[in-house]
Each structure stands twice: as structure tokens, then as C-alpha cells.
Design a protein around this motif. Structure first.
Motif, PDB file in Angstrom:
ATOM      1  N   LEU A 254       8.117 -12.413   8.299  1.00 37.58           N
ATOM      2  CA  LEU A 254       8.925 -11.932   7.185  1.00 37.58           C
ATOM      3  C   LEU A 254       9.693 -13.052   6.507  1.00 37.58           C
ATOM      4  CD1 LEU A 254      10.432  -8.601   8.604  1.00 37.58           C
ATOM      5  CD2 LEU A 254       8.345  -8.926   7.275  1.00 37.58           C
ATOM      6  N   ALA A 255      10.193 -14.021   7.291  1.00 40.80           N
ATOM      7  CA  ALA A 255      11.006 -15.079   6.682  1.00 40.80           C
ATOM      8  C   ALA A 255      11.169 -16.245   7.651  1.00 40.80           C
ATOM      9  CB  ALA A 255      12.382 -14.540   6.281  1.00 40.80           C
TER      10      ALA A 255
ATOM     11  N   ASN B 291      16.634 -22.721  10.305  1.00 34.53           N
ATOM     12  CA  ASN B 291      16.246 -22.683  11.718  1.00 34.53           C
ATOM     13  C   ASN B 291      16.132 -21.258  12.253  1.00 34.53           C
ATOM     14  OD1 ASN B 291      18.475 -25.345  11.751  1.00 34.53           O
ATOM     15  ND2 ASN B 291      16.287 -25.650  12.138  1.00 34.53           N
ATOM     16  N   THR B 292      15.942 -20.292  11.360  1.00 38.70           N
ATOM     17  CA  THR B 292      15.817 -18.897  11.762  1.00 38.70           C
ATOM     18  C   THR B 292      14.477 -18.340  11.294  1.00 38.70           C
ATOM     19  OG1 THR B 292      18.206 -18.539  11.654  1.00 38.70           O
ATOM     20  CG2 THR B 292      16.819 -16.583  11.578  1.00 38.70           C
ATOM     21  N   VAL B 293      13.769 -17.659  12.209  1.00 33.62           N
ATOM     22  CA  VAL B 293      12.506 -17.007  11.859  1.00 33.62           C
ATOM     23  C   VAL B 293      12.622 -15.516  12.189  1.00 33.62           C
ATOM     24  CG1 VAL B 293      11.462 -17.489  14.131  1.00 33.62           C
ATOM     25  CG2 VAL B 293       9.992 -17.041  12.156  1.00 33.62           C
TER      26      VAL B 293
ATOM     27  N   CYS C 235      17.461 -13.702  19.467  1.00 33.42           N
ATOM     28  CA  CYS C 235      17.722 -14.909  20.260  1.00 33.42           C
ATOM     29  C   CYS C 235      18.378 -15.932  19.368  1.00 33.42           C
ATOM     30  CB  CYS C 235      16.408 -15.458  20.836  1.00 33.42           C
ATOM     31  SG  CYS C 235      16.432 -17.244  21.197  1.00 33.42           S
ATOM     32  N   SER C 236      19.612 -16.281  19.669  1.00 33.18           N
ATOM     33  CA  SER C 236      20.314 -17.335  18.943  1.00 33.18           C
ATOM     34  C   SER C 236      20.538 -18.503  19.901  1.00 33.18           C
ATOM     35  CB  SER C 236      21.648 -16.808  18.406  1.00 33.18           C
ATOM     36  OG  SER C 236      22.398 -17.865  17.825  1.00 33.18           O
ATOM     37  N   ARG C 237      19.701 -19.494  19.758  1.00 33.62           N
ATOM     38  CA  ARG C 237      19.739 -20.668  20.643  1.00 33.62           C
ATOM     39  C   ARG C 237      19.735 -20.248  22.123  1.00 33.62           C
ATOM     40  NH1 ARG C 237      20.601 -26.128  19.615  1.00 33.62           N
ATOM     41  NH2 ARG C 237      21.296 -27.315  21.433  1.00 33.62           N
ATOM     42  N   CYS C 238      18.874 -19.281  22.428  1.00 28.70           N
ATOM     43  CA  CYS C 238      18.796 -18.817  23.815  1.00 28.70           C
ATOM     44  C   CYS C 238      17.980 -19.779  24.679  1.00 28.70           C
ATOM     45  CB  CYS C 238      18.191 -17.416  23.872  1.00 28.70           C
ATOM     46  SG  CYS C 238      16.482 -17.321  23.306  1.00 28.70           S
ATOM     47  N   LEU C 239      17.223 -20.678  24.033  1.00 24.21           N
ATOM     48  CA  LEU C 239      16.478 -21.742  24.724  1.00 24.21           C
ATOM     49  C   LEU C 239      15.427 -21.190  25.690  1.00 24.21           C
ATOM     50  CD1 LEU C 239      19.385 -24.269  25.454  1.00 24.21           C
ATOM     51  CD2 LEU C 239      17.901 -24.111  23.445  1.00 24.21           C
ATOM     52  N   ILE C 240      14.941 -19.988  25.458  1.00 20.44           N
ATOM     53  CA  ILE C 240      13.840 -19.445  26.246  1.00 20.44           C
ATOM     54  C   ILE C 240      12.539 -20.082  25.769  1.00 20.44           C
ATOM     55  CG2 ILE C 240      12.490 -17.357  26.732  1.00 20.44           C
ATOM     56  CD1 ILE C 240      15.083 -15.765  26.515  1.00 20.44           C
ATOM     57  N   PRO C 241      11.770 -20.674  26.655  1.00 17.90           N
ATOM     58  CA  PRO C 241      10.498 -21.305  26.242  1.00 17.90           C
ATOM     59  C   PRO C 241       9.415 -20.236  26.054  1.00 17.90           C
ATOM     60  CG  PRO C 241      10.802 -21.584  28.605  1.00 17.90           C
ATOM     61  CD  PRO C 241      12.035 -20.878  28.090  1.00 17.90           C
TER      62      PRO C 241
ATOM     63  N   VAL D  95      13.988 -11.750  15.983  1.00 19.52           N
ATOM     64  CA  VAL D  95      14.699 -12.838  15.313  1.00 19.52           C
ATOM     65  C   VAL D  95      14.928 -13.958  16.316  1.00 19.52           C
ATOM     66  CG1 VAL D  95      16.803 -13.511  14.090  1.00 19.52           C
ATOM     67  CG2 VAL D  95      15.856 -11.211  13.772  1.00 19.52           C
ATOM     68  N   ILE D  96      14.462 -15.153  15.984  1.00 19.91           N
ATOM     69  CA  ILE D  96      14.725 -16.334  16.806  1.00 19.91           C
ATOM     70  C   ILE D  96      15.429 -17.356  15.931  1.00 19.91           C
ATOM     71  CG2 ILE D  96      13.721 -18.196  18.185  1.00 19.91           C
ATOM     72  CD1 ILE D  96      11.410 -16.337  18.855  1.00 19.91           C
ATOM     73  N   SER D  97      16.624 -17.737  16.351  1.00 16.25           N
ATOM     74  CA  SER D  97      17.449 -18.669  15.590  1.00 16.25           C
ATOM     75  C   SER D  97      17.785 -19.858  16.469  1.00 16.25           C
ATOM     76  CB  SER D  97      18.731 -17.962  15.134  1.00 16.25           C
ATOM     77  OG  SER D  97      19.534 -18.817  14.351  1.00 16.25           O
ATOM     78  N   GLY D  98      17.395 -21.044  16.040  1.00 20.56           N
ATOM     79  CA  GLY D  98      17.616 -22.239  16.849  1.00 20.56           C
ATOM     80  C   GLY D  98      16.303 -22.838  17.304  1.00 20.56           C
ATOM     81  N   PRO D  99      16.359 -23.763  18.264  1.00 21.98           N
ATOM     82  CA  PRO D  99      15.130 -24.403  18.739  1.00 21.98           C
ATOM     83  C   PRO D  99      14.116 -23.365  19.199  1.00 21.98           C
ATOM     84  CG  PRO D  99      17.078 -25.418  19.723  1.00 21.98           C
ATOM     85  CD  PRO D  99      17.544 -24.193  19.009  1.00 21.98           C
ATOM     86  N   PRO D 100      12.812 -23.568  18.905  1.00 22.53           N
ATOM     87  CA  PRO D 100      12.218 -24.730  18.242  1.00 22.53           C
ATOM     88  C   PRO D 100      11.976 -24.538  16.756  1.00 22.53           C
ATOM     89  CG  PRO D 100      10.480 -23.403  19.181  1.00 22.53           C
ATOM     90  CD  PRO D 100      11.772 -22.657  19.441  1.00 22.53           C
ATOM     91  N   VAL D 101      12.633 -23.549  16.125  1.00 18.14           N
ATOM     92  CA  VAL D 101      12.320 -23.197  14.743  1.00 18.14           C
ATOM     93  C   VAL D 101      12.722 -24.339  13.801  1.00 18.14           C
ATOM     94  CG1 VAL D 101      12.664 -21.510  12.912  1.00 18.14           C
ATOM     95  CG2 VAL D 101      12.657 -20.765  15.301  1.00 18.14           C
ATOM     96  N   GLN D 102      11.714 -25.024  13.272  1.00 19.97           N
ATOM     97  CA  GLN D 102      11.921 -26.165  12.370  1.00 19.97           C
ATOM     98  C   GLN D 102      12.994 -27.117  12.916  1.00 19.97           C
ATOM     99  OE1 GLN D 102      10.519 -24.505   8.078  1.00 19.97           O
ATOM    100  NE2 GLN D 102      12.695 -24.352   8.421  1.00 19.97           N
TER     101      GLN D 102
END
Length: 613
Positions: free
Chosen positions: A345-346, A350-352, A286-292, A315-322
Motif C-alpha cells: 500500500l505504501a 522508513n515505514t512500509v 512493528c516500530s523498530r521491533c528488530l524482529i528478523p 505495518v513495519i516501521s524502522g529497520p530494514p525498511v529503506q
């Protein structure tokens, strides 16, 4: 005698005008009608009215129940009644074109219908199809200026502008590297909102934590994908990514992806499970997919967990990661991942990146979301119009479906998956199916002349995929295959994913979730079985509706290959000619003793008259 007496003041033209008689009113009306007729016909003032009339006529003629029944009756009649003699020549019925305004029509993602629905949990952005029998029986035209798509792999980087002339996305996202207009093309630099420097560099960073290059990962899901550059560049690593996004304000993002030759379809994570079996994907992104993900007590996160293979990567990149002002949302996301025992893992800016445990879920445990395992009666593979559940799917065949336990790519495509053990004689059927499709595809290429290794054919659909044998036989060709498993047939889609292929569940009495003109070749075995009720044996919808839908998603000059009995192929051929396809009927390969016929059709490249645009 015979004269009408008028008052003296009105005889000489002086004084007040005489009152109008009925004859005067009729004369004036006729004169006005003639004047307006000439005005509309011989000036441009009549163009808008004519266009509106064409739309109304097309809608009424193709959607009117009585007219619809008359059309269907023509194709239900015996073949000899379909031919009418006119000046000594045989004439067959031909379906009319839809209006130019329907050039990108998707029957089940129609904004005119969805705008009237509730927005709770994004229900209005999910599939909502017209009632059975109300879909228009007309053919979607191509846009003005449409031309043969740019071949693969050049299409990864550029497509023709006129094939989908929508500039909004390039204007809004050009600075983030999504796409830009350049001469007659749209150019795709390979960037995205969270990776404006390009997908290649971004994938390289992920590779520091994820085994991208080792053959362990093969199937990926990209949530809210934009124009799918992430999935497009993962193909170089032999990872096939199915990308999806809803039809929303970013008009045609999935259409752009498919025109580029990247696997994609239209979908929304809202109130229902996504149309995939459990544990299908080795990687979910998910790259800024904005799924809650944590909304509704973590319901969306548990749906992602259902789809992610044990030992797979999230992998979630974008909100709400930091992300600024989203501390609570970021804390909740970490909490729900911890509740399901995901390994962190990391966290990089803004990526987890998390890894799903390979063993059974650590539930039940105490967690703030109230999450627990689903009941033993829940089938995690049920996913066609199936409501989301706020529970965690149980792992079946534990120890045999994890990323580490299945064969590496490309061995996994030919290795019988462990899910075959759930089918009686599953391994034997699988092996026979694999051999059968190797023979059939060779016959398609050498005898029927299908250009399956040619760059002209990139996007392929198998409408009745079973184990994905047809797709597996095309592995050496520069194609990708959307394997469709009909929702009313045995749920074999998990086996297809275990082989390292992709696909979806679907009911072919409804429209598919894609834009028009997105597939180069459509393949189907047993086309009439797709609309037949497996219990009663009766048709649930009409074959004409199904083939009009096939015409919608097939590009001009695209191919359709259909295998069925002689009787069924005869019916299919009639309809194929009526939807303006050219038709060839062949016998099956010599090794086949089924008596099947093979119909190879080509969609003709027709256009609306210029006055219709």
C-alpha cells in the motif's frame, strides 16, 4: 604438689611466651564470638549479613521441598485442623513475605535461569518456568514508597515514580519522547523511537492508508512495543491493541505500560508460536521491533501471517525498511511479502504498509524461501508451547473471517462469530452465555458493590474466559480485560477475538507472563477446574500455588472475584486469608440455580519492615 612445673625462663614473664593450652584456645574463641556478636548487632556492619541471611532463610523456608510439603499439608487438612488455639484466640496460618529483592520477580522470565540457556532464535528470552513444585511459597512485597496507582485516563500520561523506580529507560529514551522523570512522576509524552513527535501524529499518517476511523479495525498487536504509547493512543480510535515485549535490557517496559492502563504482557517471538489463535488481529504493527522477519526462511513472517486476519494490515516501521546498510534485508522482506501475495500500500521513508489478501494464500508458488502451505493436519489455533513452523497457515471458514466480512465495531461484540459453527449448538450457547453475564455483572455492581465503573479499576483479568462474556458485559466501563483461555480447555480464544476483545492462552499451573501488581481486578469461574486434569480429574498442581500467583499479579487493595461450588469456595477462603486477603462470601444471583458461591477478596496493602529493604 598440684603445680605445673615451668622452665625457669618462663616463670618471671621473661623470654619466650608460653605455648597456648586448650583452655586458652577455648577462652579466646568465646571472647571473639562475643565481640563479633556485639559488633554485628550494635553497628551497621551486620546489615549486609542480615540481609543475606533473610534471603537465604526465605529461600530455604519457601523452596525447601520438606518445608513446602509441610505448608501444603496444612491446607490439605480439613478446615477444623487449620485453626489452632493460642491464648483462647483462633490463629490461622499466614504465608511469609518474599525478600525485598524479589519485588519484581517473574517466575517464568527469571534472568537467573534464562542466562544459562541458548541464545539461538532468542530461546533464552522465551518463557522458562521453574519445575513443578519448586516455585517459592511466599508473597511478593511492594517496593518501598508504593502507592495507589494514578487512575485512568490520567495514567496514560503519568504514573508514580516510586511504584517502579527504574530510571534507565527514561535516561536512554527520553530524547525520543518515550518517558521522562518529572517530580514524583514518570511522564509519557506519547513518543517512540520511530515517532518521536508523538503517537497521535504517527497514527494520523497511517490513517492515510489504513481505515483507522471506520470501525473496520478493532484488534491490533504491537510487536516489541516499548512503553506501548502506540497502543495507548489507538484506544481513542476504538482499536484495542495488545502490546508485548520481552524482559530485556529495557527494564520494566511492559510494567510501565500496564501501570499506565494499557493492555500488555511479556513475550518473545523466538522458537514458539505466540499464544494466540489464528487470524486474531486486524492490524499488526512493528516500530523498530528488530524482529528478523525473513530469518530461517521467513519463519517469523509466516508466524505474523498466521496471526493476521485475512484482509488485515501489516505495518513495519524502522529497520530494514529503506535503512542504511540493510539493502539485502529490505529486499528479502519485500520478497517474502510478495511470495504471500501481500498488497503493497505504501512505503513512506522508513515505514512500509502491506495488506494481507482476503482469499486463500496464493501458494503454492515458486519462491526463494521454499514456503508452502501447512499440512491439512496442522491446526493454526494450537499455540501453547507450540514450535514455529516454516509454512503458511491455511485459511478456514474462508470468506467469513476477513476484515471486510465480519461486522464493524461495536456490532461485532454481540454478533455470533462464524467460528461458533465449529462448536455443536455454538450459537445457542453463545447467546445464553451473553445473557448470563449481563445478569451477573449487574449483580456484581448493584448487590456486591464492585466498583467496575470506577477509575480505580482499569486492568482486569478473566482467568477462565470461554467466549469473553464477562468482558463483553463490561463494555461501557472504563476497563480493558485480559481474557485468558486455559490451554487444556476448548480453544475458544478465536471467538473472543472475533468479538473484538483480546486475550491469550495460558496454563494456570505456571506463572503468568506479567510483572507483579499489574491487575486491579481478577475474575475467575471454576477456579479448581483450572488446575484439574480434564482426563483423570486429578489436580495437576496445588491450589495454593495458583493463589500465590494471583496474589503476585494483583495490586495492593485490588479485588479478586471467584465463583465455584461451596466446597471449593471454602478451600479458597482458607488460602485467601493465609495470603493476607480479606474475604467476603456471597450467594449467587437469584436467577442462578447452580448453587455456586461467590468469594470477593481484597488484597491488603502490607509492607515489609523498613529494615528489610
Amino acid at each position: 604438689m598440684g603445680l605445673v612445673n615451668l622452665p625457669p625462663s618462663r616463670r618471671g614473664g621473661g623470654g619466650l611466651a608460653r605455648p597456648w593450652t586448650l583452655l586458652d584456645l577455648v577462652s579466646f574463641s568465646l571472647f571473639s564470638a562475643v565481640f563479633i556478636f556485639f559488633l554485628l548487632v550494635f553497628t551497621s556492619l551486620g546489615d549486609p549479613l542480615a540481609a543475606a541471611g533473610r534471603r537465604a532463610l526465605a529461600h530455604s523456608s519457601s523452596s525447601d521441598p520438606r518445608q513446602r510439603q509441610r505448608i501444603l499439608a496444612v491446607f490439605d487438612a480439613p478446615a477444623n485442623f487449620l485453626v489452632r488455639q493460642h491464648l483462647g484466640e483462633s490463629v490461622e496460618p499466614v504465608l511469609q513475605a518474599c525478600s525485598a529483592e524479589e519485588v519484581d520477580h517473574m517466575p517464568c522470565e527469571d534472568p537467573r535461569r534464562s542466562s544459562q540457556l541458548t541464545r539461538k532464535m532468542n530461546f533464552y528470552r522465551e518463557r522458562h518456568c521453574p519445575p513443578p513444585g519448586e516455585a517459592p511459597l511466599c508473597l511478593i512485597p511492594p517496593p518501598d514508597g508504593y502507592r495507589f496507582p494514578v487512575p485512568w485516563p490520567e495514567s496514560l500520561h503519568k504514573i508514580w515514580h516510586d511504584n517502579m523506580p527504574y530510571d534507565k529507560l527514561a535516561e536512554r529514551k527520553g530524547h525520543q519522547g518515550w518517558m521522562k522523570e518529572e517530580g514524583p512522576y514518570f511522564i509519557f509524552p506519547g513518543g517512540g523511537t520511530m515517532f518521536p513527535d508523538g503517537a497521535v501524529q504517527y497514527i494520523g499518517k497511517l490513517g492515510q492508508f489504513i481505515p483507522i476511523k471506520k470501525g473496520l479495525l478493532r484488534t491490533a498487536l504491537d510487536l516489541g512495543c516499548g512503553v506501548a504509547s502506540f497502543g495507548g493512543f489507538l484506544l481513542k480510535e476504538n482499536i484495542i491493541t495488545l502490546s508485548f515485549a520481552p524482559r530485556d535490557s529495557h527494564k520494566a517496559q511492559i510494567q510501565f505500560a500496564l501501570e499506565r492502563g494499557i493492555p500488555a504482557f511479556v513475550a518473545m517471538l523466538g522458537t514458539r508460536r505466540l499464544p494466540f489463535p489464528a487470524f486474531s488481529f486486524d492490524l499488526i504493527h512493528c516500530s523498530r521491533c528488530l524482529i528478523p522477519f525473513t530469518a530461517y526462511n521467513g519463519t517469523y513472517f509466516t508466524e505474523v501471517d498466521r496471526l493476521l486476519r485475512p484482509g488485515g494490515y501489516l505495518v513495519i516501521s524502522g529497520p530494514p525498511v529503506q535503512w542504511p546498510n540493510q539493502d539485502k534485508e529490505w529486499s528479502d522482506l519485500q520478497s517474502v511479502a510478495h511470495a504471500l501475495c501481500y498488497e503493497l500500500l505504501a512505503v513512506d521513508n522508513n515505514t512500509v504498509i502491506w495488506k494481507k489478501p482476503t482469499e486463500s494464500s496464493c501458494l503454492p508458488n515458486q519462491n526463494e524461501f521454499g514456503l508452502d502451505l501447512c499440512s491439512e493436519n496442522d491446526d493454526p489455533n494450537e499455540a501453547w508451547y507450540f514450535k514455529l513452523k516454516n509454512c503458511v497457515s491455511r485459511v478456514f471458514l474462508e470468506g467469513e473471517t476477513s476484515v471486510e466480512s465480519i461486522p464493524k465495531w461495536p456490532e461485532r461484540i454481540s454478533t455470533p462469530p462464524s467460528r461458533l459453527s465449529l462448536i455443536k449448538n455454538g450459537n445457542d450457547i453463545f447467546e445464553a452465555d451473553t445473557r448470563r453475564w449481563a445478569r451477573r455483572v449487574e449483580y456484581y455492581k448493584k448487590t456486591l458493590g464492585l466498583k467496575l465503573g470506577n477509575p480505580e479499576i482499569r486492568n482486569v483479568m478473566d482467568m477462565n474466559a470461554l467466549f469473553g462474556g464477562f468482558a463483553a458485559a463490561l463494555l461501557s466501563d472504563p476497563v480493558w480485560v485480559m481474557n485468558v483461555v486455559p490451554a487444556r480447555k476448548p480453544l475458544t480464544l478465536g471467538i473472543i477475538y472475533d468479538r473484538g476483545l483480546i486475550g491469550v492462552y495460558h496454563d494456570w499451573c505456571e506463572a503468568f507472563s506479567t510483572y507483579p501488581r499489574t491487575y486491579d481486578l481478577i475474575h475467575v469461574v471454576g477456579i479448581t477446574s483450572l488446575i484439574r486434569d480434564p482426563t483423570s480429574g486429578k489436580s495437576r498442581c496445588h491450589l495454593l500455588d495458583l493463589m500465590v500467583e494471583m496474589d503476585r499479579i494483583l495490586r495492593p487493595e485490588g479485588k479478586a472475584v471467584m465463583r465455584d461450588s461451596s466446597e471449593s469456595i471454602e478451600k479458597v477462603a482458607r488460602i485467601a486469608r493465609a495470603i493476607r486477603w480479606t474475604v467476603e462470601v456471597h450467594g449467587s444471583e437469584p436467577e442462578s440455580h447452580s448453587g455456586e458461591k461467590i468469594l470477593v477478596a481484597t488484597k491488603t496493602f502490607w509492607k515489609l519492615p523498613s529494615s528489610s529493604h
